[in-house]
Scaffold this motif. Structure first.
Motif, PDB file in Angstrom:
ATOM      1  N   SER A  38      -1.228   6.243  13.302  1.00 29.61           N
ATOM      2  CA  SER A  38       0.114   6.252  12.419  1.00 29.61           C
ATOM      3  C   SER A  38       0.785   7.676  12.750  1.00 29.61           C
ATOM      4  CB  SER A  38      -0.145   5.896  10.897  1.00 29.61           C
ATOM      5  OG  SER A  38       1.039   5.807  10.291  1.00 29.61           O
ATOM      6  N   LEU A  39       1.939   7.632  12.706  1.00 28.33           N
ATOM      7  CA  LEU A  39       2.804   9.025  12.664  1.00 28.33           C
ATOM      8  C   LEU A  39       3.233   9.356  11.148  1.00 28.33           C
ATOM      9  CD1 LEU A  39       5.248   8.102  15.627  1.00 28.33           C
ATOM     10  CD2 LEU A  39       3.256   9.495  15.665  1.00 28.33           C
ATOM     11  N   CYS A  40       2.931   8.459  10.419  1.00 24.54           N
ATOM     12  CA  CYS A  40       3.314   8.799   8.883  1.00 24.54           C
ATOM     13  C   CYS A  40       2.299   9.653   8.128  1.00 24.54           C
ATOM     14  CB  CYS A  40       3.673   7.507   7.944  1.00 24.54           C
ATOM     15  SG  CYS A  40       3.880   7.706   6.393  1.00 24.54           S
ATOM     16  N   PRO A  41       2.460  10.378   7.481  1.00 28.56           N
ATOM     17  CA  PRO A  41       1.634  11.230   6.642  1.00 28.56           C
ATOM     18  C   PRO A  41       0.508  10.409   5.818  1.00 28.56           C
ATOM     19  CG  PRO A  41       3.565  12.310   6.301  1.00 28.56           C
ATOM     20  CD  PRO A  41       3.793  11.042   6.938  1.00 28.56           C
ATOM     21  N   SER A  42       0.879   9.189   5.408  1.00 29.47           N
ATOM     22  CA  SER A  42       0.107   8.243   4.787  1.00 29.47           C
ATOM     23  C   SER A  42      -1.228   7.760   5.718  1.00 29.47           C
ATOM     24  CB  SER A  42       0.839   6.908   4.384  1.00 29.47           C
ATOM     25  OG  SER A  42       1.104   6.325   5.452  1.00 29.47           O
ATOM     26  N   GLY A  43      -0.883   7.975   7.049  1.00 26.43           N
ATOM     27  CA  GLY A  43      -1.993   7.744   7.901  1.00 26.43           C
ATOM     28  C   GLY A  43      -3.256   8.172   7.638  1.00 26.43           C
ATOM     29  N   LYS A  44      -3.374   9.487   7.064  1.00 25.35           N
ATOM     30  CA  LYS A  44      -4.602  10.415   6.611  1.00 25.35           C
ATOM     31  C   LYS A  44      -5.636   9.540   5.450  1.00 25.35           C
ATOM     32  CE  LYS A  44      -2.766  14.832   7.934  1.00 25.35           C
ATOM     33  NZ  LYS A  44      -1.776  15.364   7.920  1.00 25.35           N
ATOM     34  N   ARG A  45      -4.545   8.758   4.936  1.00 27.46           N
ATOM     35  CA  ARG A  45      -5.215   7.899   3.883  1.00 27.46           C
ATOM     36  C   ARG A  45      -5.371   6.337   4.287  1.00 27.46           C
ATOM     37  NH1 ARG A  45      -0.902  10.283   1.741  1.00 27.46           N
ATOM     38  NH2 ARG A  45       0.199   8.375   1.390  1.00 27.46           N
ATOM     39  N   GLY A  46      -5.448   6.236   5.479  1.00 23.93           N
ATOM     40  CA  GLY A  46      -5.573   4.774   5.976  1.00 23.93           C
ATOM     41  C   GLY A  46      -4.470   3.996   5.882  1.00 23.93           C
ATOM     42  N   GLY A  47      -3.352   4.719   5.846  1.00 24.81           N
ATOM     43  CA  GLY A  47      -1.943   4.004   5.845  1.00 24.81           C
ATOM     44  C   GLY A  47      -1.687   3.614   4.305  1.00 24.81           C
ATOM     45  N   ASP A  48      -2.339   4.180   3.352  1.00 30.93           N
ATOM     46  CA  ASP A  48      -2.109   3.593   1.881  1.00 30.93           C
ATOM     47  C   ASP A  48      -0.811   4.324   1.186  1.00 30.93           C
ATOM     48  OD1 ASP A  48      -2.314   2.891  -0.759  1.00 30.93           O
ATOM     49  OD2 ASP A  48      -4.175   4.004  -0.989  1.00 30.93           O
ATOM     50  N   LEU A  49      -0.050   3.493   0.971  1.00 32.20           N
ATOM     51  CA  LEU A  49       1.401   3.932   0.537  1.00 32.20           C
ATOM     52  C   LEU A  49       1.295   4.006  -1.204  1.00 32.20           C
ATOM     53  CD1 LEU A  49       3.481   1.754   2.562  1.00 32.20           C
ATOM     54  CD2 LEU A  49       3.409   4.213   2.798  1.00 32.20           C
ATOM     55  N   GLY A  50       0.308   3.672  -1.611  1.00 28.88           N
ATOM     56  CA  GLY A  50      -0.023   3.682  -3.092  1.00 28.88           C
ATOM     57  C   GLY A  50       0.725   2.517  -3.509  1.00 28.88           C
ATOM     58  N   GLU A  51       1.229   2.798  -4.921  1.00 27.38           N
ATOM     59  CA  GLU A  51       1.925   1.725  -5.754  1.00 27.38           C
ATOM     60  C   GLU A  51       3.396   2.098  -5.369  1.00 27.38           C
ATOM     61  OE1 GLU A  51       0.368   0.007  -9.446  1.00 27.38           O
ATOM     62  OE2 GLU A  51       2.156   1.229 -10.161  1.00 27.38           O
ATOM     63  N   VAL A  52       4.219   1.054  -4.972  1.00 27.19           N
ATOM     64  CA  VAL A  52       5.692   1.415  -4.759  1.00 27.19           C
ATOM     65  C   VAL A  52       6.556   0.453  -5.482  1.00 27.19           C
ATOM     66  CG1 VAL A  52       5.363   2.308  -2.375  1.00 27.19           C
ATOM     67  CG2 VAL A  52       5.869   0.221  -2.710  1.00 27.19           C
ATOM     68  N   ARG A  53       7.684   0.666  -5.963  1.00 28.74           N
ATOM     69  CA  ARG A  53       8.630   0.292  -6.400  1.00 28.74           C
ATOM     70  C   ARG A  53       9.870  -0.153  -5.468  1.00 28.74           C
ATOM     71  NH1 ARG A  53       7.099  -0.425 -11.696  1.00 28.74           N
ATOM     72  NH2 ARG A  53       5.732   1.251 -12.447  1.00 28.74           N
ATOM     73  N   PRO A  54      10.352  -1.281  -5.736  1.00 28.98           N
ATOM     74  CA  PRO A  54      11.874  -1.566  -5.151  1.00 28.98           C
ATOM     75  C   PRO A  54      12.683  -0.323  -4.906  1.00 28.98           C
ATOM     76  CG  PRO A  54      11.651  -3.398  -6.657  1.00 28.98           C
ATOM     77  CD  PRO A  54      10.620  -2.272  -6.895  1.00 28.98           C
TER      78      PRO A  54
END
Length: 92
Positions: A38-54
């Motif tokens: 993954s190119l996203c920084p979240s890749g370091k967390r296994g792709g975890d975006l955490g809790e998101v809202r609309p």
């Protein structure tokens, strides 16, 4: 307000996303592939975006997170950043 827990993998090409989706379907771990590709920084967390809202994510990803079935790997989804694979764990 609605909220959801999701993870994703961001890559440059649709072909890369499709290949990773096939690997996940064959049993490889989403989080391991996210850390490696993954190119996203979240890749370091296994792709975890955490809790998101609309509205927190780009529109294409927002639509997957808040409209598509849970626990499936969706994509490739195109955004201005590249191609995403998205998996949603829960939605309230």
């Amino acid at each position: 307000m609605a909220k959801a827990m999701a993870r994703h993998i961001l890559v440059k090409t649709e072909a890369q996303a499709t290949a990773l989706k096939k690997r996940i379907a064959a049993g490889e771990a989403f989080d391991v592939l996210a850390r490696k590709h993954s190119l996203c920084p979240s890749g370091k967390r296994g792709g975890d975006l955490g809790e998101v809202r609309p509205g927190q994510m780009v529109r294409a990803i927002d639509q997957v997170i808040f409209r598509k079935p849970l626990r499936e790997v969706h994509g490739p989804v195109k955004s201005q950043f590249g191609y995403h694979l998205v998996q949603v764990f829960y939605r309230e």
